[in-house]
Design a protein around this motif. Structure first.
Motif, mmCIF file in Angstrom:
data_model
loop_
_atom_site.group_PDB
_atom_site.id
_atom_site.type_symbol
_atom_site.label_atom_id
_atom_site.label_comp_id
_atom_site.label_asym_id
_atom_site.label_seq_id
_atom_site.Cartn_x
_atom_site.Cartn_y
_atom_site.Cartn_z
ATOM 1 N N THR A 159 58.210 26.777 49.354
ATOM 2 C CA THR A 159 59.623 27.098 49.152
ATOM 3 C C THR A 159 59.706 28.524 48.597
ATOM 4 O O THR A 159 59.322 28.775 47.458
ATOM 5 N N LEU A 160 60.183 29.430 49.421
ATOM 6 C CA LEU A 160 60.242 30.838 49.026
ATOM 7 C C LEU A 160 61.547 31.138 48.300
ATOM 8 O O LEU A 160 62.572 30.491 48.539
ATOM 9 N N PRO A 161 61.511 32.141 47.411
ATOM 10 C CA PRO A 161 62.744 32.556 46.740
ATOM 11 C C PRO A 161 63.774 33.027 47.761
ATOM 12 O O PRO A 161 63.433 33.467 48.861
ATOM 13 N N ARG A 162 65.042 32.958 47.389
ATOM 14 C CA ARG A 162 66.124 33.365 48.279
ATOM 15 C C ARG A 162 65.935 34.815 48.723
ATOM 16 O O ARG A 162 65.655 35.694 47.910
ATOM 17 N N GLY A 163 66.053 35.038 50.018
ATOM 18 C CA GLY A 163 65.945 36.384 50.564
ATOM 19 C C GLY A 163 64.542 36.768 50.999
ATOM 20 O O GLY A 163 64.353 37.809 51.634
ATOM 21 N N ALA A 164 63.554 35.934 50.666
ATOM 22 C CA ALA A 164 62.165 36.235 51.043
ATOM 23 C C ALA A 164 61.829 35.590 52.381
ATOM 24 O O ALA A 164 62.205 34.447 52.645
ATOM 25 N N VAL A 165 61.111 36.330 53.217
ATOM 26 C CA VAL A 165 60.699 35.834 54.529
ATOM 27 C C VAL A 165 59.171 35.834 54.591
ATOM 28 O O VAL A 165 58.530 36.838 54.262
ATOM 29 N N LEU A 166 58.584 34.717 54.997
ATOM 30 C CA LEU A 166 57.131 34.596 55.049
ATOM 31 C C LEU A 166 56.534 35.461 56.151
ATOM 32 O O LEU A 166 56.997 35.451 57.283
ATOM 33 N N VAL A 167 55.484 36.211 55.806
ATOM 34 C CA VAL A 167 54.755 37.025 56.770
ATOM 35 C C VAL A 167 53.386 36.397 57.053
ATOM 36 O O VAL A 167 52.877 36.441 58.165
ATOM 37 N N THR A 168 52.782 35.796 56.046
ATOM 38 C CA THR A 168 51.502 35.099 56.206
ATOM 39 C C THR A 168 51.628 34.020 57.279
ATOM 40 O O THR A 168 52.684 33.387 57.411
ATOM 41 N N ASP A 169 50.563 33.784 58.030
ATOM 42 C CA ASP A 169 50.535 32.728 59.045
ATOM 43 C C ASP A 169 50.954 31.404 58.414
ATOM 44 O O ASP A 169 50.346 30.964 57.430
ATOM 45 N N PRO A 170 51.986 30.736 58.935
ATOM 46 C CA PRO A 170 52.473 29.486 58.350
ATOM 47 C C PRO A 170 51.406 28.387 58.270
ATOM 48 O O PRO A 170 51.506 27.487 57.438
ATOM 49 N N GLU A 171 50.385 28.467 59.144
ATOM 50 C CA GLU A 171 49.340 27.433 59.157
ATOM 51 C C GLU A 171 48.255 27.671 58.108
ATOM 52 O O GLU A 171 47.344 26.856 57.950
ATOM 53 N N THR A 172 48.330 28.786 57.379
ATOM 54 C CA THR A 172 47.318 29.096 56.371
ATOM 55 C C THR A 172 47.302 28.041 55.272
ATOM 56 O O THR A 172 48.336 27.718 54.684
ATOM 57 N N LEU A 173 46.118 27.484 54.998
ATOM 58 C CA LEU A 173 45.973 26.476 53.950
ATOM 59 C C LEU A 173 46.068 27.150 52.588
ATOM 60 O O LEU A 173 45.302 28.055 52.274
ATOM 61 N N VAL A 174 47.015 26.707 51.767
ATOM 62 C CA VAL A 174 47.224 27.293 50.454
ATOM 63 C C VAL A 174 46.651 26.411 49.350
ATOM 64 O O VAL A 174 45.955 26.878 48.452
ATOM 65 N N VAL A 175 46.939 25.114 49.406
ATOM 66 C CA VAL A 175 46.449 24.175 48.388
ATOM 67 C C VAL A 175 45.857 22.945 49.065
ATOM 68 O O VAL A 175 46.433 22.421 50.024
ATOM 69 N N ALA A 176 44.711 22.501 48.566
ATOM 70 C CA ALA A 176 44.075 21.275 49.056
ATOM 71 C C ALA A 176 43.818 20.349 47.867
ATOM 72 O O ALA A 176 43.364 20.792 46.820
ATOM 73 N N VAL A 177 44.134 19.073 48.050
ATOM 74 C CA VAL A 177 43.907 18.068 47.008
ATOM 75 C C VAL A 177 42.791 17.143 47.471
ATOM 76 O O VAL A 177 42.824 16.605 48.575
ATOM 77 N N ALA A 178 41.776 16.959 46.625
ATOM 78 C CA ALA A 178 40.623 16.138 47.000
ATOM 79 C C ALA A 178 39.981 15.535 45.764
ATOM 80 O O ALA A 178 40.241 15.954 44.634
ATOM 81 N N LEU A 179 39.129 14.518 46.000
ATOM 82 C CA LEU A 179 38.351 13.950 44.909
ATOM 83 C C LEU A 179 37.271 14.942 44.505
ATOM 84 O O LEU A 179 36.787 15.706 45.352
ATOM 85 N N PRO A 180 36.875 14.959 43.245
ATOM 86 C CA PRO A 180 35.819 15.886 42.818
ATOM 87 C C PRO A 180 34.501 15.539 43.488
ATOM 88 O O PRO A 180 34.266 14.378 43.858
#
Length: 210
Positions: A159-180
């Motif tokens: 969720t980007l701040p108002r007025g901001a447009v994403l330039v990074t590839d939308p498919e880029t993995l930002v956060v991953a949740v996993a068991l240790p």
């Protein structure tokens, strides 16, 4: 963060260059910097060290410079530091105009706690967005509250701040949740037990050889 008050910086034009002069500037509590962009020739200045070091603690800091009585809005593009003492050695400043849209890398900030027993890993620490020069967000927050093992958040889901447009590839993995990962002690113990077994197997052979 207002560009009208706390980002005003009085800069001094400099015509001397070289490592020796830069060292003298830093010894006097000033930081050498260069201003460029919008097709203008680079302008070399000296900035007040203490004030600027506080202002650039945030990412993509804007500095409204006063140079010989003229105002110039600039964006901090690069900060060069001594790798050992972390002293600021030089700053690159980009000329920007109010209302102009620019591309900047904005830090990603993780909030919340994932499902019990899992770990949220920030795979991509920044995302590139296009925003107005005077409305650069300090960070982009992403919540991992309650997310279970195997959950992924991509750049396109932020969720980007108002007025901001994403330039990074939308498919880029930002956060991953996993068991240790499994404890490495078990593997170490197994290898030690295997080595002991090998030694005991070799012992009779050594005795028979004698």
């Amino acid at each position: 963060m207002s560009t009208e008050t706390d980002t005003k910086v009085v800069a001094e034009l400099r015509e001397q260059f070289g490592k020796g002069f830069a060292r003298r500037l830093r010894a006097a509590g000033k930081i050498p910097a260069v201003i460029y962009g919008h097709g203008t020739d680079p302008v070399h200045v000296a900035l007040p060290g203490h004030q600027v070091s506080l202002l650039i603690r945030r990412a993509n800091a804007l500095l409204e410079l006063e140079i010989d009585g003229k105002q110039q809005l600039t964006l901090v593009k690069d900060v060069q530091k001594d790798p050992v003492h972390q002293i600021i050695e030089h700053i690159d400043l980009l000329v920007v105009k109010k209302g102009e849209k620019i591309q900047v890398d904005v830090p990603v900030s993780v909030t919340g706690e994932p499902f019990s027993g899992t770990i949220a890993t920030l795979e991509y620490t920044t995302v590139t967005v296009e925003v107005e020069a005077t409305h650069i967000p300090q960070n982009v927050e992403v919540s991992v509250e309650g997310l279970e093992d195997g959950s992924h958040i991509t750049a396109g889901e932020l969720t980007l701040p108002r007025g901001a447009v994403l330039v990074t590839d939308p498919e880029t993995l930002v956060v991953a949740v996993a068991l240790p990962p499994a404890p490495v002690e078990d593997e170490a113990e197994e290898s030690e037990e295997g080595a002991e077994a090998a030694d005991s197997d070799e012992a009779p052979a050594e005795e028979s050889a004698e």
